[in-house]
Design an enzyme around this catalytic site. Structure first.
Site, short mmCIF file in Angstrom:
data_model
loop_
_atom_site.label_atom_id
_atom_site.label_comp_id
_atom_site.label_asym_id
_atom_site.label_seq_id
_atom_site.Cartn_x
_atom_site.Cartn_y
_atom_site.Cartn_z
N SER A 24 -67.86 -79.19 -37.01
CA SER A 24 -68.49 -80.08 -35.80
C SER A 24 -68.20 -79.46 -34.49
CB SER A 24 -66.83 -81.27 -35.93
OG SER A 24 -67.09 -81.49 -37.27
N GLN A 77 -63.52 -76.03 -35.81
CA GLN A 77 -62.64 -75.17 -37.05
C GLN A 77 -63.22 -75.41 -38.02
OE1 GLN A 77 -61.44 -79.15 -38.85
NE2 GLN A 77 -59.62 -78.29 -39.57
N GLY A 78 -63.55 -73.81 -38.32
CA GLY A 78 -64.18 -73.03 -39.63
C GLY A 78 -63.40 -73.01 -40.15
N GLU A 100 -60.23 -89.48 -52.22
CA GLU A 100 -59.44 -88.62 -53.47
C GLU A 100 -58.69 -87.44 -53.77
OE1 GLU A 100 -62.75 -89.18 -53.12
OE2 GLU A 100 -63.64 -91.23 -54.23
N SER A 119 -64.24 -75.26 -43.91
CA SER A 119 -64.75 -75.35 -45.11
C SER A 119 -65.94 -74.60 -45.52
CB SER A 119 -65.78 -77.59 -44.42
OG SER A 119 -64.29 -77.69 -44.61
N GLU A 128 -54.53 -82.57 -37.27
CA GLU A 128 -55.12 -83.73 -37.80
C GLU A 128 -55.67 -85.07 -38.34
OE1 GLU A 128 -58.23 -81.83 -40.42
OE2 GLU A 128 -59.58 -83.10 -39.59
#
Ligand SMILES: Cc1cc2nc3c(=O)[nH]c(=O)nc-3n(C[C@H](O)[C@H](O)[C@H](O)COP(=O)(O)OP(=O)(O)OC[C@H]3O[C@@H](n4cnc5c(N)ncnc54)[C@H](O)[C@@H]3O)c2cc1C
Lengths: 380, 352
Positions: free
Chosen positions: A160, A125-126, A363, A128, A243
């Site tokens: 990851s 998963q690209g 948060e 971030s 997810e």
């Protein structure tokens, strides 16, 4: 209200239990050896796929069992209870495949889906980037049209499993002039090419689950755009939703087992007679039960009303909080032994710090709850 | 698997919410709290609707529904913070039904179910809500229950003036011979349900207030110190709700799971009630500290409910005993001798 499984669910669970009892990937390799661990999980996925257990919630036409979401929850719960690992390509199975089923063309589904389940093509998963984490839509990686291809330049981070991946779910900016959520496109990028460089990132545990991706002139055929040019934000949200919901039950059971192990270890050291220890362990048990029950309430809400209720957004937060408290308390309880490099509790202690960051920080989850569930105004 | 109310149960909840919104406004609650009285008109109306006997068997004049339905009413009465002797009366009836002799049931259940007699339930020597003025008080002492009369009650003013509190000394009255634990566990779920309602009301009031109240030209609810506090209030409330509904379901459907479920529900709801109502006061600022703002009724109700039949710590201790009792009789590295006494969580269990 009926908190027992119905006949179909019970039959599903029993068949799965029998299968899990008969199939075992053997002992996990040393934590530090990522390659061996990956191979171990990949061969486990092949074993699962051979008997149609790799993607139970996938429709039968794509190699799944068309399981209901309750059955899918049972699947992850039982997998965890049997102390079996997740399949290697969990990102493809839980997030990528379901995203393709919603947004992909028939050709794309045919091309990609079978290889997700049979473990021949691993996914990552690209999303971030160094400067776009919580504010994902601020991402800067650019894709520019060049003939039938898109050419990609930029950098991704915390990716990851990228070192094993054939395909990357990549979100890139394709329109520099559009408002930030509108100029994004979702691609499937082939990781095996010159323009993609993967550099492992060492985590606080010492191991490297995630990586940096350097993209310089990486090429993606137009046929690998998912959900249309400029629609990347919506497609990415589908991935993120899967997810959060997909793994909830597995994580919940993992926490349960960790707690059982702490209780057993504490008992064998005669620590349960200490009222302070007993109080803390009971508190963790209460939280683990609340997590399980709240996750089940979420399932019912989805099955009955088609969408998660307020409890849906709470479980990830509650899980990460409880897992952090648990691992911190366990280490304190077991003392020096637990702080020795290589000790299981030392690993759990350190790994848990990532829980409140990965998949959306606590948060950010609180912001989502405040704004979307409670309807509070957003800070301008 | 269906972790939601049935249509009928949803209907009970809606009806209760609507009725109490009209009949038990905070104005009413304040009026009765200040006068030191119950809302007799409301109590008559609730009795007429059969609420006190909702979980009492039909043969004893009740509606024959379950702890789930009772929990729904307790939650809504907690939400309204209503000044009625409902909790005491309903939990006394629960205990007499679960642990009373035929004579005791016949003597008390029809009257309690009809709201003609008032009841209360609590620990010997401790504050018991609804005890002052009650006709019958179920008193728990040393693992057993006793049935005390109104004359055994010493009235005590507690910080929650929406109810009349009292104490009953140990040894008063006659024994209630049956399964004390089953009776008390059901009562725990009812109290937990009231706490869930109290928490939900405190949350709703707070959310409404912080959306509206502006400082620095900004609704204070936009500040994360405030909005994240509200998110935490929701987490507490929903967590207590999950545990309480599970306890109520276990009481009706799988009583063997009730001891653990009831302890978890009371531990979670006691903590939630106290945390959430305290947060509500803080998020209201100075207004929250005034008599007029009404948040304090919820705060006070939460304190007394959290204490009733033991607080969070007491019930976590019960949970810890259950957990220890489930451990394998032998260390996990040895062969297990017998599986008879082992639970599903035991190392020797095939489910593990
Ligand atoms: C173990 C692990 C695995 C991961 N795997 C992947 C992966 O495979 N693919 C992928 O794309 N990403 C992955 N991530 C990245 C993860 O999604 C991001 O780290 C996360 O979204 C946070 O972004 P950031 O790290 O840039 O932190 P930032 O967004 O910079 O946040 C820094 C701090 O500021 C706080 N903050 C930020 N915005 C706000 C706000 N609006 N209000 C209040 N507080 C705020 C955050 O909560 C945090 O505490 C992984 C992360 C971890 C830890």
């Amino acid at each position: 209200m009926d908190l027992t499984f119905n006949e179909r669910e019970t039959a599903f669970r029993d068949e799965l239990r029998a299968w899990l009892a008969a199939n075992d990937p053997g002992p996990r390799p040393e934590d530090a050896d990522e390659d061996a661990t990956f191979e171990w999980m990949r061969s486990w996925q092949r074993t699962m796929a051979a008997d149609k257990w790799a993607g139970v919630h996938w429709p039968e036409e794509y190699g799944g069992r068309g399981a209901t979401i309750t059955e899918s929850a049972i699947f992850f719960e039982e997998l965890g209870r049997a102390r079996r690992p997740l399949p290697a390509n969990v990102l493809g199975i839980v997030m990528g495949g379901p995203t393709l089923m919603v947004w992909g063309t028939d050709e794309q589904k045919e091309r990609f889906l079978p290889h997700i389940l049979d473990a021949s093509e691993h996914w990552c998963q690209g999303f971030s980037e160094p400067e776009a984490g919580s504010d994902l839509a601020a991402l800067k990686t650019r894709a520019v049209k060049d003939g039938d291809d898109w050419v990609v330049t930029g950098q991704k981070v915390w990716t990851s499993g990228a070192q094993y991946a054939k395909w990357c779910m990549l979100v890139a900016r394709t329109d520099m002039d559009a408002p930030k959520h509108k100029g994004l496109t979702y691609f499937l990028m082939d990781m095996e090419q010159e323009g993609v460089q993967v550099r492992p990132l060492r985590q606080i545990t010492g191991s490297a689950e995630f990586n940096e991706l350097f993209l310089e002139g990486a090429r993606i055929p137009d046929a690998n755009v998912i959900g249309g040019v400029g629609n990347g934000w919506k497609v990415a949200l589908t991935t993120l939703m899967n997810e959060r919901s997909g793994l909830a039950f597995f994580l919940q059971v993992r926490l349960r087992q960790l707690l059982d192990d702490v209780i057993e270890e504490a008992a064998s050291r005669g620590l349960l007679d200490d009222p302070v220890v007993a109080d803390k362990l009971a508190d963790l048990h209460v939280k683990a039960e609340i997590l399980r029950l709240t996750a089940y309430r979420g399932l019912t809400a989805i099955e009955k009303y088609g969408q998660p209720g307020p409890e849906g957004s709470l479980t990830k937060w509650l899980w990460s909080d409880t897992n952090q408290q648990l691992t911190s308390f366990a280490a304190e309880l077991f003392g020096d032994w637990a702080y020795t490099a290589g000790n299981r509790w030392a690993y759990e202690l350190m790994r848990a710090r990532g829980n409140s960051i990965e998949g959306g920080t606590t948060e950010i989850l609180k912001n989502i709850i405040a704004e979307r569930v409670l309807g509070l105004p957003r800070l301008k | 698997m269906n972790f939601d109310f049935t249509e009928d149960q949803h209907e009970i909840k809606r009806t209760a919410r609507d009725l109490l919104a009209k009949r038990s406004t905070f104005e009413k609650v304040r009026e009765h709290a200040e006068a030191g009285t119950y809302d007799g008109g409301l109590w008559k109306e609730l009795a007429g609707l059969g609420w006190p006997g909702i979980a009492v068997a039909e043969e004893h004049g009740g509606q024959g529904l379950g702890v789930v339905e009772l929990a729904i009413l307790c939650e809504e009465l907690g939400y309204a913070c209503a000044a009625t002797p409902f909790l005491g009366t309903a939990t006394a009836a629960l205990a007499i039904e679960a642990a009373g002799s035929d004579d005791q049931k016949a003597a008390w259940l029809p009257k309690l179910a009809a709201g003609e007699a008032r009841g209360a339930l609590g620990l010997a020597g401790q504050l018991i809500p609804d005890a002052a003025g009650a006709d019958v008080v179920v008193v728990a002492e040393d693992g057993g229950l006793r049935l005390a009369g109104g004359g055994d009650v010493e009235a005590v003013d507690a910080i929650d003036p929406t109810r009349r509190h009292g104490k009953v000394a140990g040894g008063a009255g006659e024994p209630l011979g049956g399964d004390a634990a089953a009776a008390l566990d059901r009562a725990l779920v009812a109290v937990a349900a009231e706490l869930v309602g109290v928490s939900q009301r405190a949350l709703d009031m707070t959310v409404a207030y912080v959306k509206d109240r502006k400082q620095f030209e900004t609704p204070v609810g936009a500040y994360q110190a405030v909005s994240h506090r509200c998110a935490q209030m929701l987490l507490h409330t929903e967590g207590a709700r999950s545990a309480t509904y599970f306890g109520a379901w276990a009481a009706d459907a799988e009583p063997e799971r009730l001891p653990e479920a009831a302890a978890i529900a009371k531990a979670a709801a006691s903590e939630a009630g106290k945390e959430v109502t305290a947060s509500a006061i803080q998020a209201h600022g100075g207004i929250g500290f005034t008599w007029e703002a009404d948040v304090h009724w919820l705060y006070k109700r939460a304190q007394l409910d959290a204490q009733l039949l033991g607080g969070a710590r007491t019930h976590r201790a019960a949970v810890a005993r259950l957990l220890a009792g489930r451990l394998c009789p032998r260390p996990s590295w040895q062969e297990c001798a017998s599986t008879a006494s082992c639970s599903s969580r035991c190392c020797c269990s095939p489910r593990r």
